[in-house]
Structures are given as structure tokens and as C-alpha cells.
Design a protein around this motif. Structure first.
Motif, PDB file in Angstrom:
ATOM      1  N   ALA A  84      29.042 123.865  67.842  1.00  0.00           N
ATOM      2  CA  ALA A  84      30.431 124.052  68.254  1.00  0.00           C
ATOM      3  C   ALA A  84      30.546 124.117  69.775  1.00  0.00           C
ATOM      4  O   ALA A  84      31.460 123.529  70.370  1.00  0.00           O
ATOM      5  N   ASP A  85      29.614 124.838  70.419  1.00  0.00           N
ATOM      6  CA  ASP A  85      29.647 124.950  71.885  1.00  0.00           C
ATOM      7  C   ASP A  85      29.382 123.604  72.551  1.00  0.00           C
ATOM      8  O   ASP A  85      30.027 123.245  73.546  1.00  0.00           O
ATOM      9  N   LEU A  86      28.433 122.855  72.012  1.00  0.00           N
ATOM     10  CA  LEU A  86      28.151 121.534  72.568  1.00  0.00           C
ATOM     11  C   LEU A  86      29.377 120.629  72.442  1.00  0.00           C
ATOM     12  O   LEU A  86      29.759 119.944  73.403  1.00  0.00           O
ATOM     13  N   ARG A  87      29.987 120.618  71.283  1.00  0.00           N
ATOM     14  CA  ARG A  87      31.110 119.718  71.037  1.00  0.00           C
ATOM     15  C   ARG A  87      32.374 120.108  71.784  1.00  0.00           C
ATOM     16  O   ARG A  87      33.294 119.298  71.923  1.00  0.00           O
ATOM     17  N   SER A  88      32.434 121.351  72.262  1.00  0.00           N
ATOM     18  CA  SER A  88      33.602 121.786  73.027  1.00  0.00           C
ATOM     19  C   SER A  88      33.339 121.782  74.528  1.00  0.00           C
ATOM     20  O   SER A  88      34.216 122.158  75.312  1.00  0.00           O
ATOM     21  N   GLY A  89      32.135 121.362  74.940  1.00  0.00           N
ATOM     22  CA  GLY A  89      31.833 121.242  76.366  1.00  0.00           C
ATOM     23  C   GLY A  89      31.529 122.539  77.075  1.00  0.00           C
ATOM     24  O   GLY A  89      31.651 122.624  78.303  1.00  0.00           O
ATOM     25  N   LYS A  90      31.119 123.571  76.351  1.00  0.00           N
ATOM     26  CA  LYS A  90      30.814 124.856  76.983  1.00  0.00           C
ATOM     27  C   LYS A  90      29.500 124.794  77.767  1.00  0.00           C
ATOM     28  O   LYS A  90      28.645 123.949  77.522  1.00  0.00           O
ATOM     29  N   GLY A  91      29.358 125.755  78.699  1.00  0.00           N
ATOM     30  CA  GLY A  91      28.192 125.744  79.586  1.00  0.00           C
ATOM     31  C   GLY A  91      26.884 126.118  78.929  1.00  0.00           C
ATOM     32  O   GLY A  91      25.830 125.643  79.324  1.00  0.00           O
ATOM     33  N   MET A  92      26.907 127.012  77.942  1.00  0.00           N
ATOM     34  CA  MET A  92      25.713 127.403  77.180  1.00  0.00           C
ATOM     35  C   MET A  92      24.562 127.863  78.077  1.00  0.00           C
ATOM     36  O   MET A  92      23.400 127.653  77.771  1.00  0.00           O
ATOM     37  N   SER A  93      24.902 128.475  79.215  1.00  0.00           N
ATOM     38  CA  SER A  93      23.900 129.003  80.157  1.00  0.00           C
ATOM     39  C   SER A  93      23.022 127.912  80.763  1.00  0.00           C
ATOM     40  O   SER A  93      21.949 128.206  81.297  1.00  0.00           O
ATOM     41  N   LEU A  94      23.460 126.663  80.703  1.00  0.00           N
ATOM     42  CA  LEU A  94      22.654 125.564  81.239  1.00  0.00           C
ATOM     43  C   LEU A  94      22.618 125.557  82.768  1.00  0.00           C
ATOM     44  O   LEU A  94      21.736 124.941  83.360  1.00  0.00           O
ATOM     45  N   ALA A  95      23.584 126.231  83.391  1.00  0.00           N
ATOM     46  CA  ALA A  95      23.654 126.208  84.853  1.00  0.00           C
ATOM     47  C   ALA A  95      23.301 127.548  85.482  1.00  0.00           C
ATOM     48  O   ALA A  95      23.740 127.855  86.599  1.00  0.00           O
ATOM     49  N   LEU A  96      22.501 128.349  84.801  1.00  0.00           N
ATOM     50  CA  LEU A  96      22.153 129.669  85.353  1.00  0.00           C
ATOM     51  C   LEU A  96      21.413 129.572  86.679  1.00  0.00           C
ATOM     52  O   LEU A  96      21.543 130.452  87.532  1.00  0.00           O
ATOM     53  N   ALA A  97      20.631 128.527  86.876  1.00  0.00           N
ATOM     54  CA  ALA A  97      19.917 128.364  88.154  1.00  0.00           C
ATOM     55  C   ALA A  97      20.904 128.312  89.315  1.00  0.00           C
ATOM     56  O   ALA A  97      20.613 128.797  90.416  1.00  0.00           O
ATOM     57  N   ALA A  98      22.073 127.734  89.086  1.00  0.00           N
ATOM     58  CA  ALA A  98      23.110 127.698  90.119  1.00  0.00           C
ATOM     59  C   ALA A  98      23.938 128.980  90.102  1.00  0.00           C
ATOM     60  O   ALA A  98      24.130 129.631  91.130  1.00  0.00           O
ATOM     61  N   GLU A  99      24.419 129.340  88.929  1.00  0.00           N
ATOM     62  CA  GLU A  99      25.318 130.486  88.778  1.00  0.00           C
ATOM     63  C   GLU A  99      24.744 131.761  89.379  1.00  0.00           C
ATOM     64  O   GLU A  99      25.453 132.509  90.069  1.00  0.00           O
ATOM     65  N   LEU A 100      23.482 132.022  89.147  1.00  0.00           N
ATOM     66  CA  LEU A 100      22.884 133.284  89.599  1.00  0.00           C
ATOM     67  C   LEU A 100      22.271 133.197  90.983  1.00  0.00           C
ATOM     68  O   LEU A 100      21.645 134.148  91.453  1.00  0.00           O
ATOM     69  N   ASN A 101      22.460 132.065  91.637  1.00  0.00           N
ATOM     70  CA  ASN A 101      21.970 131.902  93.015  1.00  0.00           C
ATOM     71  C   ASN A 101      23.103 131.550  93.977  1.00  0.00           C
ATOM     72  O   ASN A 101      22.887 130.917  95.012  1.00  0.00           O
ATOM     73  N   ALA A 137      30.741 116.849  79.818  1.00  0.00           N
ATOM     74  CA  ALA A 137      29.829 117.644  78.984  1.00  0.00           C
ATOM     75  C   ALA A 137      29.982 117.281  77.513  1.00  0.00           C
ATOM     76  O   ALA A 137      28.985 117.177  76.780  1.00  0.00           O
ATOM     77  N   ILE A 138      31.204 117.074  77.061  1.00  0.00           N
ATOM     78  CA  ILE A 138      31.434 116.713  75.659  1.00  0.00           C
ATOM     79  C   ILE A 138      30.799 115.358  75.357  1.00  0.00           C
ATOM     80  O   ILE A 138      30.164 115.166  74.307  1.00  0.00           O
ATOM     81  N   ARG A 139      30.940 114.430  76.295  1.00  0.00           N
ATOM     82  CA  ARG A 139      30.354 113.095  76.088  1.00  0.00           C
ATOM     83  C   ARG A 139      28.828 113.170  76.053  1.00  0.00           C
ATOM     84  O   ARG A 139      28.180 112.597  75.170  1.00  0.00           O
ATOM     85  N   LEU A 140      28.251 113.882  77.003  1.00  0.00           N
ATOM     86  CA  LEU A 140      26.791 113.986  77.058  1.00  0.00           C
ATOM     87  C   LEU A 140      26.230 114.807  75.896  1.00  0.00           C
ATOM     88  O   LEU A 140      25.113 114.566  75.442  1.00  0.00           O
ATOM     89  N   ALA A 141      27.016 115.765  75.413  1.00  0.00           N
ATOM     90  CA  ALA A 141      26.567 116.591  74.292  1.00  0.00           C
ATOM     91  C   ALA A 141      26.377 115.756  73.033  1.00  0.00           C
ATOM     92  O   ALA A 141      25.499 116.049  72.212  1.00  0.00           O
ATOM     93  N   GLU A 142      27.178 114.723  72.867  1.00  0.00           N
ATOM     94  CA  GLU A 142      27.015 113.861  71.699  1.00  0.00           C
ATOM     95  C   GLU A 142      25.656 113.166  71.721  1.00  0.00           C
ATOM     96  O   GLU A 142      25.061 112.917  70.671  1.00  0.00           O
ATOM     97  N   ASP A 143      25.160 112.851  72.921  1.00  0.00           N
ATOM     98  CA  ASP A 143      23.815 112.270  73.034  1.00  0.00           C
ATOM     99  C   ASP A 143      22.754 113.282  72.614  1.00  0.00           C
ATOM    100  O   ASP A 143      21.766 112.940  71.962  1.00  0.00           O
ATOM    101  N   VAL A 144      22.965 114.538  73.000  1.00  0.00           N
ATOM    102  CA  VAL A 144      22.031 115.603  72.617  1.00  0.00           C
ATOM    103  C   VAL A 144      22.018 115.775  71.102  1.00  0.00           C
ATOM    104  O   VAL A 144      20.957 115.818  70.472  1.00  0.00           O
ATOM    105  N   ILE A 145      23.196 115.855  70.516  1.00  0.00           N
ATOM    106  CA  ILE A 145      23.296 116.045  69.065  1.00  0.00           C
ATOM    107  C   ILE A 145      22.689 114.856  68.329  1.00  0.00           C
ATOM    108  O   ILE A 145      21.944 115.017  67.357  1.00  0.00           O
ATOM    109  N   GLY A 146      22.972 113.665  68.797  1.00  0.00           N
ATOM    110  CA  GLY A 146      22.420 112.470  68.168  1.00  0.00           C
ATOM    111  C   GLY A 146      20.910 112.423  68.243  1.00  0.00           C
ATOM    112  O   GLY A 146      20.228 112.066  67.271  1.00  0.00           O
TER     113      GLY A 146
END
Length: 208
Positions: A84-101, A137-146
Motif C-alpha cells: 500500500a505504501d509503495l503504491r501510494s508513493g510514500k517515503g518508507m524511510s528510504l531517504a533517512l540518509a538525507a532526512e537525518l543529516n 515514486a508511484i511509477r518507480l514503485a511498480e518496477d519494485v513490485i514487479g
């Protein structure tokens, strides 16, 4: 996505389906043996089966079977919440390297727009960044799911071998990497729109 996974599975499942060697005429009724297996003597009064009340059908506890139930997933490596998070384009903590720096993300900048005292122009630019980031993110997430679906199908269909697994995991890894890089790039763009004071206010508002 479930249909796509089933379509990927169909050739492998068809190839591995068991074929019965027994044959009989349409009017022939199979005869079951009168008795199959040894008889089981009743336990003496007061004694119990060593497997407990449920016998061999006892359910394992969570500690000994942490993956119990996950076999029902659409894609074994991805839970319903992850899909659900992938298909809705959520961040899913993927950018923590940036967010926390010190590199804020568009979504949370909009969330804390008042605390950051965003100008109308900054707010408008941030909204554009967020919309683009989510769509990408939604477009790229479909590649991940596939990619995860294809990897799952290899094993579910009994077609996995070293070469196919290497290829499928490489493709899945690349798809994950593209999605993560996308999120990180938008954090770079977001940080460039803010002043140092606003970035400091963002860190405070986020509890960093």
C-alpha cells in the motif's frame, strides 16, 4: 498486481502439475480399501497424548514460527502495508540518509510550513516538488513490485536456479535503488529552497 503474479506463475505451475498415471472406465467406480493404516488403541483412562489436547495439529507459537501466515501474502517479501505504501508513493524511510543529516523532505516541509515560516513562493515550489516526487515514486514503485513478483514466481513455480535468482535479485535491487535515489534527490532539491534558519527550524520541529 495479483493477476500479474498469477500470470507469471502459470507456465511454471502447468509444467510442475502432477499427472495421474491411473486410468479407469467412466462407469468404473474406484474401490476404497476396507481398512487403511494400523489401528490406534485408545489411551488408558487418565493419560493424555504426548502432543497435548490438539495432538499433532497443535499450532506453533509466534516465537518458533515467526513467518507463520506470511505464505498467504500476494508477494511473499512484501506485506500488505508495504504494498500500500509503495503504491501510494510514500517515503518508507528510504531517504533517512538525507532526512537525518539536515536535508528535509517536501512532505514534512509542507506539514511544518507554519513553523518554518515558508513564503508563498516557497510553499508553492514545495508543493510542486511533492507532487512530482509522489508521481515519480508511484511509477518507480511498480518496477519494485514487479521485480519482487517475478522473484517470488520463480520459487513458487519451482523454476528457480542460481542463474535465474542472480538475475531476478539484480533486477529487484536495481528497482529498489532507483526508487530510493528518487526520494533522496527530492530531499536535495527541497533543502536548496530553504534557508539555514528554516532547516534548523525543521530539525527542531521534527525532534532531531
Amino acid at each position: 498486481m495479483k493477476l500479474a503474479c498469477l500470470l507469471l506463475l502459470m507456465p511454471a505451475l502447468a509444467a510442475s502439475a502432477p499427472v495421474s498415471s491411473a486410468s479407469h472406465r467412466p462407469d468404473e467406480v474406484p474401490v476404497r480399501p476396507a481398512h487403511s493404516g494400523p489401528s490406534v488403541a485408545p489411551l488408558p483412562h487418565g493419560q493424555s497424548d504426548r502432543h497435548g489436547h490438539h495432538g499433532i495439529h497443535s499450532q506453533p507459537d509466534a516465537a518458533s514460527a515467526p513467518y507463520a501466515g506470511l505464505q498467504q501474502r500476494e508477494i511473499k517479501a512484501l506485506g500488505d502495508r508495504q504494498l500500500a505504501d509503495l503504491r501510494s508513493g510514500k517515503g518508507m524511510s528510504l531517504a533517512l540518509a538525507a532526512e537525518l543529516n539536515g536535508y528535509p523532505g517536501p512532505a514534512h516541509v509542507l506539514e511544518h510550513a507554519e513553523a518554518l515560516a515558508l513564503t508563498p513562493q516557497q510553499r508553492a515550489h514545495t508543493q510542486v516538488l511533492f507532487d512530482r516526487m509522489q508521481a515519480e515514486a508511484i511509477r518507480l514503485a511498480e518496477d519494485v513490485i514487479g521485480a519482487e513478483c517475478r522473484l517470488d514466481a520463480l520459487f513458487a513455480g519451482g523454476a528457480a536456479d542460481a542463474a535465474s535468482v542472480d538475475d531476478a535479485t539484480a533486477r529487484a535491487g536495481a528497482a529498489h535503488a532507483r526508487l530510493r535515489a528518487s526520494h533522496l534527490r527530492y530531499h536535495l532539491q527541497m533543502a536548496a529552497l530553504l534557508t539555514a534558519a528554516q532547516r534548523a527550524a525543521y530539525a527542531k520541529a521534527r525532534g532531531y
